[in-house]
Design an enzyme around this catalytic site. Sequence first.
Site, mmCIF file in Angstrom:
data_model
loop_
_atom_site.group_PDB
_atom_site.id
_atom_site.type_symbol
_atom_site.label_atom_id
_atom_site.label_comp_id
_atom_site.label_asym_id
_atom_site.label_seq_id
_atom_site.Cartn_x
_atom_site.Cartn_y
_atom_site.Cartn_z
ATOM 1 N N LYS A 1 38.935 29.421 46.367
ATOM 2 C CA LYS A 1 40.365 29.243 46.130
ATOM 3 C C LYS A 1 40.807 27.855 46.570
ATOM 4 C CE LYS A 1 44.230 32.215 45.746
ATOM 5 N NZ LYS A 1 45.139 33.157 46.365
ATOM 6 N N TRP B 1 42.101 29.748 41.558
ATOM 7 C CA TRP B 1 40.715 30.193 41.658
ATOM 8 C C TRP B 1 39.744 29.298 40.897
ATOM 9 C CZ3 TRP B 1 39.863 33.512 45.329
ATOM 10 C CH2 TRP B 1 40.816 34.480 45.653
HETATM 11 P P1 ADP Z 1 47.966 35.350 45.957
HETATM 12 O O1 ADP Z 1 47.442 33.967 45.823
HETATM 13 O O2 ADP Z 1 49.356 35.484 45.511
HETATM 14 O O3 ADP Z 1 47.744 35.919 47.314
HETATM 15 P P2 ADP Z 1 45.671 36.150 44.318
HETATM 16 O O4 ADP Z 1 45.401 37.450 43.693
HETATM 17 O O5 ADP Z 1 45.582 34.924 43.487
HETATM 18 O O6 ADP Z 1 47.136 36.297 44.934
HETATM 19 O O7 ADP Z 1 44.725 35.938 45.557
HETATM 20 C C1 ADP Z 1 44.511 36.953 46.507
HETATM 21 C C2 ADP Z 1 43.426 36.530 47.465
HETATM 22 O O8 ADP Z 1 43.796 35.293 48.094
HETATM 23 C C3 ADP Z 1 43.203 37.488 48.588
HETATM 24 O O9 ADP Z 1 42.368 38.558 48.224
HETATM 25 C C4 ADP Z 1 42.565 36.585 49.631
HETATM 26 O O10 ADP Z 1 41.189 36.364 49.352
HETATM 27 C C5 ADP Z 1 43.322 35.287 49.439
HETATM 28 N N1 ADP Z 1 44.481 35.224 50.342
HETATM 29 C C6 ADP Z 1 45.765 35.481 50.053
HETATM 30 N N2 ADP Z 1 46.545 35.273 51.133
HETATM 31 C C7 ADP Z 1 45.737 34.893 52.139
HETATM 32 C C8 ADP Z 1 45.945 34.554 53.514
HETATM 33 N N3 ADP Z 1 47.143 34.527 54.062
HETATM 34 N N4 ADP Z 1 44.853 34.228 54.238
HETATM 35 C C9 ADP Z 1 43.615 34.229 53.706
HETATM 36 N N5 ADP Z 1 43.365 34.539 52.418
HETATM 37 C C10 ADP Z 1 44.401 34.862 51.643
#
Ligand code: ADP
Length: 576
Positions: free
Chosen positions: A441, A446
């Site tokens: 990410k 992604w």
């Molecule tokens: P969003 O970016 O809105 O959270 P996504 O579905 O694109 O939604 O991404 C989700 C993923 O991003 C989670 O499963 C996790 O791996 C990562 N993520 C989201 N928030 C956090 C956070 N605060 N700390 C670490 N990883 C996070």
Amino acid sequence: MSAPLLGQMMDVPLTVSSLIEHAARHHGSAQIVSRRIEGDIHRYTYRECEVRAKQLAQALMALNVAPGERVGTLAWNGYRHLEAYFGVTGFGAVCHTVNPRLFPEQIAWIVNHADDRYVLFDVTFAALVDALAPQCPNVRGWIALCDESHRPPMRTEVLCYETLLAAQDGNYAWPALDERSASNLCYTSGTTGNPKGALYTHRSSVLHAYGASLPDAMGLSARDAVLPVVPMFHVNAWGIPHAAPLTGAKLVLPGKDLDGKSLYELMEAEGVTASAGVPTVWLGLLAYMRGAGVHFSTLKRTVIGGSACPPAMLRSFEDDYAVQVVHAWGMTEMSPLGTLSRLNWEQSQRPREARQALLEKQGRVIFGVDMKIVGDDGGELPWDGATSGDLHVRGPWVIDRYYRQESGSPLVDGWFPTGDVATIDPDGFLHITDRSKDVIKSGGEWISSIDLENIAVAHPAIAEAACIACAHPRWTERPLIVAVKKPGAAVTRDELLTFFEGKVAKWWLPDDAVFVDELPHTATGKLQKLKLRERFRSYVLPTALAEAACPFDPAQDAAGAGNVASPGEKPLSMRD
Ligand code: ADP
């Protein structure tokens, strides 16, 4: 056994249209302010927004869009996009927000998979639409979000949004839809394979909006002016376009310019009290503020999520700018809010370091979501803050299955496995420690490690390759290639990196490549990514070194960090 005594309350369906209807009736004069693509500021009220949303609903019905059909959007945060949130869903169609930062082939795949009937697009994306249109034969029409005077020159025949609206009178009553019918669709590429669609219901969207507004969640109220930096094409801007009308908060929509200066000036001009976005965007804002020596006069708190919030950022916001950071975790599959880091009364009495340690975690669940961590055998693990396991969740705004994957539920014993690895402490605070899903990410977007691995092994000198996420001060994560050469073959790091050019978008290009004698495998021959990530945990990317010298360097801002375009790519707003 006697029959249960049924309650005698009204069975009013929870519909997305009820949010805008409520705001129009009870917070009718509260403002929605948008920085437009046209370059000016647009200002109107919830009352006016609802009328135009109704005109849009009428226009789409006149175009023969039927309830249940999908209408896509390719748009920044702005009032016309907001009208689509309510106008499309209000008569029963599904508002499908598409991420314009993906490559055109991915976007076309998503639009075709969703079977979008029409796509509404900001004129910034005119060239993108020209590239998409021939690949999306089932889209009946592309609607430019502008008036006739701003219609862009395009190869594709397009309809004009304002002309469509002007033909309707807005005299329309929202129907009482089945609250379990679909309202919004959002694809995530944060999984292996093709993107997957999360199809939200009216009920889940409204319940999520209630949850998001709670004091220990986003804490929105009619006294707030809220600016979602998180895009409306990214999990419904974390629910803010629904929660703002629910609470009557003033809504400030920043458009395409998300650099530090643009955001700061808009926040100050509009008296913004609350905001939300990914860490990369805040780096840009803090860098600008440091360089310009300015402070916030109204901003009180911001939700930071999507990636882990760096502790230094949390401290900087609180110590230097008196802004409370609410660290949040969630996913597209969860609408997206799962947990937020807010202290209770007792925790707020603890010494500063102990408080800080809790706030750096991802926090406690909002009512509605439940979570657990499980071991390899599926058994639940203790909440001791030390034992880590696979994080599973459930709740009324968590997906049950992916869109058009009717066979094969992703659930395990009724719980959704998130692909995140976490600990939970005795306070109930979640801490994300790793990720078992194989994706990277970068700046909130992604990158597929598998796609990059496939390119690496296509190089004639490479026998095997793994692509892992490596920590980066600005983008949170960037891709690192770990490769094994074929016996006797010769290739340098630079040659391997050059090999990726032209095969993926610039912001997907790996930041570095290292060669090893062998990669770790399980007994069944599967790559052990967790082990590899462990080995490279303290590896410093050359690109990270350059940034680490001055993580808040305002000069970086001009390069587009604030736009969350990723490294090497022009900010989207500048795309031709
Ligand atoms: P969003 O970016 O809105 O959270 P996504 O579905 O694109 O939604 O991404 C989700 C993923 O991003 C989670 O499963 C996790 O791996 C990562 N993520 C989201 N928030 C956090 C956070 N605060 N700390 C670490 N990883 C996070």
